[in-house]
Design an enzyme around this catalytic site. Structure first.
Site, PDB file in Angstrom:
ATOM      1  N   HIS A 193      -1.062   6.129   0.963  1.00 17.56           N
ATOM      2  CA  HIS A 193      -0.162   6.462   2.105  1.00 17.56           C
ATOM      3  C   HIS A 193       0.948   7.462   1.812  1.00 17.56           C
ATOM      4  O   HIS A 193       0.967   8.108   0.752  1.00 17.56           O
ATOM      5  CB  HIS A 193       0.716   5.186   2.551  1.00 17.56           C
ATOM      6  CG  HIS A 193       1.518   4.698   1.317  1.00 17.56           C
ATOM      7  ND1 HIS A 193       1.106   4.083   0.218  1.00 17.56           N
ATOM      8  CD2 HIS A 193       3.054   4.778   1.144  1.00 17.56           C
ATOM      9  CE1 HIS A 193       2.222   3.774  -0.383  1.00 17.56           C
ATOM     10  NE2 HIS A 193       3.385   4.354   0.321  1.00 17.56           N
ATOM     11  N   GLU A 203       1.461  -1.354   1.584  1.00 13.63           N
ATOM     12  CA  GLU A 203       1.365  -2.850   1.806  1.00 13.63           C
ATOM     13  C   GLU A 203      -0.239  -3.143   2.833  1.00 13.63           C
ATOM     14  O   GLU A 203      -0.598  -2.320   3.228  1.00 13.63           O
ATOM     15  CB  GLU A 203       2.546  -3.505   2.533  1.00 13.63           C
ATOM     16  CG  GLU A 203       3.702  -3.113   2.006  1.00 13.63           C
ATOM     17  CD  GLU A 203       5.155  -3.466   2.974  1.00 13.63           C
ATOM     18  OE1 GLU A 203       6.078  -3.627   2.321  1.00 13.63           O
ATOM     19  OE2 GLU A 203       4.856  -3.423   4.066  1.00 13.63           O
ATOM     20  N   LYS A 255      -0.350  -5.993  -2.382  1.00 12.96           N
ATOM     21  CA  LYS A 255       1.165  -6.317  -1.886  1.00 12.96           C
ATOM     22  C   LYS A 255       1.049  -6.972  -0.500  1.00 12.96           C
ATOM     23  O   LYS A 255       0.536  -6.421   0.386  1.00 12.96           O
ATOM     24  CB  LYS A 255       2.209  -5.239  -1.907  1.00 12.96           C
ATOM     25  CG  LYS A 255       3.461  -5.233  -1.547  1.00 12.96           C
ATOM     26  CD  LYS A 255       4.469  -4.217  -1.355  1.00 12.96           C
ATOM     27  CE  LYS A 255       4.282  -3.494  -2.817  1.00 12.96           C
ATOM     28  NZ  LYS A 255       5.249  -2.175  -2.725  1.00 12.96           N
ATOM     29  N   GLU A 313       8.395  -8.999  -5.258  1.00 16.70           N
ATOM     30  CA  GLU A 313       9.118  -7.846  -5.338  1.00 16.70           C
ATOM     31  C   GLU A 313      10.427  -7.801  -4.346  1.00 16.70           C
ATOM     32  O   GLU A 313      10.003  -8.210  -3.252  1.00 16.70           O
ATOM     33  CB  GLU A 313       8.257  -6.347  -4.923  1.00 16.70           C
ATOM     34  CG  GLU A 313       8.771  -5.033  -4.935  1.00 16.70           C
ATOM     35  CD  GLU A 313       7.988  -4.120  -4.753  1.00 16.70           C
ATOM     36  OE1 GLU A 313       8.162  -2.970  -3.967  1.00 16.70           O
ATOM     37  OE2 GLU A 313       6.934  -4.026  -5.165  1.00 16.70           O
TER      38      GLU A 313
END
Length: 462
Positions: free
Chosen positions: A107, A203, A311, A395
């Site tokens: 990304h 993510e 994630k 996280e």
């Protein structure tokens, strides 16, 4: 119970530490700043990096997380990979005997730093952006036709539109190049884990709430399925379902900054729960699940035997509403009457992935109006993952120097009331973009040190 009014701050810290002496050892990682490697894959300031690592070592941090950017390494021409800056960085990390996790980032990064600072922006590869000028449908697209260049649309996962390669193939080639370049580090066990960027911000989600298009918290976001590849897939799915008229996105889903009650699709007893709404949302989340399954199948070919990490975002606003609108636009079909995370976690479990959940901590005063519940969402995902036997990590979503936040994290990481004694595999601490310790006073450093000792189950002083 004896009052603690007379106990000093240092005594309270020691009392809290003593609760965790002898508990499980949980690795603590610090994320290195995004901008330490420039767009020409050069390590910008090796001495500053070494100074920061010395300070992290003094705090007994176990390792660091390094973002490896597709937009830098393959930035200028297809199949031309430059890992030089990362080679320099990894040699420094080896000097300090740090474990390190690699985040393979597919990304972009806007360069908006924490604490009001700015960092260098990182785009997708320049040659990809050039292709996008001729064929903008390679990017996620909203209902108004705006193209989001943050990451590639999953609609081209199997379309050879990137100089003869598909979206999945460019990811596979990048991962394979990394594995070949740093095979020695894998062989010696220096690389602790590899995290795979699955979507927006790395993510597993659609880019449903982009600031560049004016989104402001707590807007519900918008569906991102209007590129021609995803639209064709939707039309085909509707025909197979026997209702060709369903081959379109919802017309009543509001806008980026709408509230659920302002959109007919998301309001109480809204269209999200009628026949068409359920068809569309199942298709939309199914696209996310299918992308995840296909990319992880290829990832396993490259990183066989290596711990992989994915994630899961924390889209906690409107979690207490019936539709969970913000989660729906991000790809998680998780309304009040359905567990939308279980099907995704089942795929991750099948691939043996460690799930990293974003932890947001307590709410701000504004979150009450947004029906927010970050804790409820965190525990839903964590428990669903644990029930499937997944390894769970966490996280911090924001940099914090707050002792209350540290206490919450330790209590979450080591749930002492859990009869099965389950705990996090590791915790990642998000750093500030600038040299980390220069912004922390002695009390903040002491609190961070106490936090790390609690995570390690060790109350020994420095």
């Amino acid at each position: 119970m004896e009052s603690l009014d007379h106990v000093s701050h240092d005594q309270i810290s020691t009392l809290h530490e003593d609760q965790f002496i002898g508990t499980e050892y949980i690795n603590v990682f610090a994320t290195l700043p995004m901008g330490i490697i420039n767009n020409y894959c050069e390590l910008i300031d090796p001495e500053a990096v070494k100074q920061e690592l010395r300070q992290l070592k003094a705090l007994n941090v176990d390792g660091v997380v390094v973002y490896c950017w597709w937009g830098i390494v393959e930035g200028w021409a297809p199949r031309k990979y430059d890992w030089s800056g990362y080679n320099d960085l990894f040699m420094i990390l080896k000097e300090f005997n740090f474990k390190f996790q690699i985040m393979l980032a597919f990304h972009d990064y806007g360069g908006n730093g924490l604490n009001g600072s700015m960092e260098m922006p990182i785009s997708l590869p320049k040659w990809v952006l050039e292709i996008g000028k001729e064929n903008p449908d390679i990017f996620f697209t909203d209902r108004e036709g705006r193209r989001n260049t943050e990451c590639l649309s999953w609609g081209i996962d199997r379309e050879r539109v990137l100089n003869g390669r598909t979206g999945l193939e460019v990811c596979f080639d990048f991962m394979r190049s990394f594995r070949m370049e740093f095979d020695a580090l894998f062989e010696e066990g220096t690389i602790y884990a590899v995290e795979i960027g699955m979507g927006a911000s790395g993510e597993l989600r659609y880019p449903s709430f982009p600031h560049k298009f004016g989104w402001i918290y707590p807007g519900i976001g918008e569906f991102q399925c209007y590129d021609r590849y995803m639209q064709q897939n939707l039309r085909n799915a509707a025909k197979l379902r026997g209702h060709a008229i369903w081959g379109r996105g919802p017309d009543s889903a509001g806008y980026y900054n709408s509230r659920p009650h302002e959109a007919e699709f998301f309001c109480d007893k809204g269209e999200y729960n009628n026949y068409y709404g359920r068809f569309f949302l199942k298709w939309y989340t199914g696209y996310l699940i299918n992308h995840t399954d296909q990319l992880l199948s290829l990832t396993r070919l490259v990183f066989e035997g290596i711990q992989l990490v994915v994630k899961i975002p924390s889209i906690y606003w409107w979690y207490k509403s019936a539709s969970h609108a913000a989660e729906l636009t991000a790809g998680f079909y998780n309304p009040i009457n359905r567990d939308g995370y279980a099907p995704i976690l089942e795929v991750l479990s099948r691939h043996g992935v460690t799930v990293k959940i974003m932890y947001c901590g307590p709410h701000s005063q504004d979150d009450g109006e947004a029906c927010a519940d970050s804790g409820g969402l965190f525990w839903q995902v964590m428990r669903s993952g644990q029930d499937l036997g997944l390894t769970i990590a966490a996280e911090a979503s924001l940099s914090c120097h707050d002792s209350d936040m540290y206490d919450r994290i330790v209590d979450m990481a080591k749930a002492r009331c859990d009869p099965d004694h389950r705990h996090l595999a590791f915790f990642t601490y998000l750093q500030s973009p600038h040299i980390f310790m220069e912004q922390m006073d002695d009390l903040q450093l002491t609190e961070l040190g106490n936090f790390i000792r609690c995570m390690h189950g060790d109350a020994t002083q420095f």
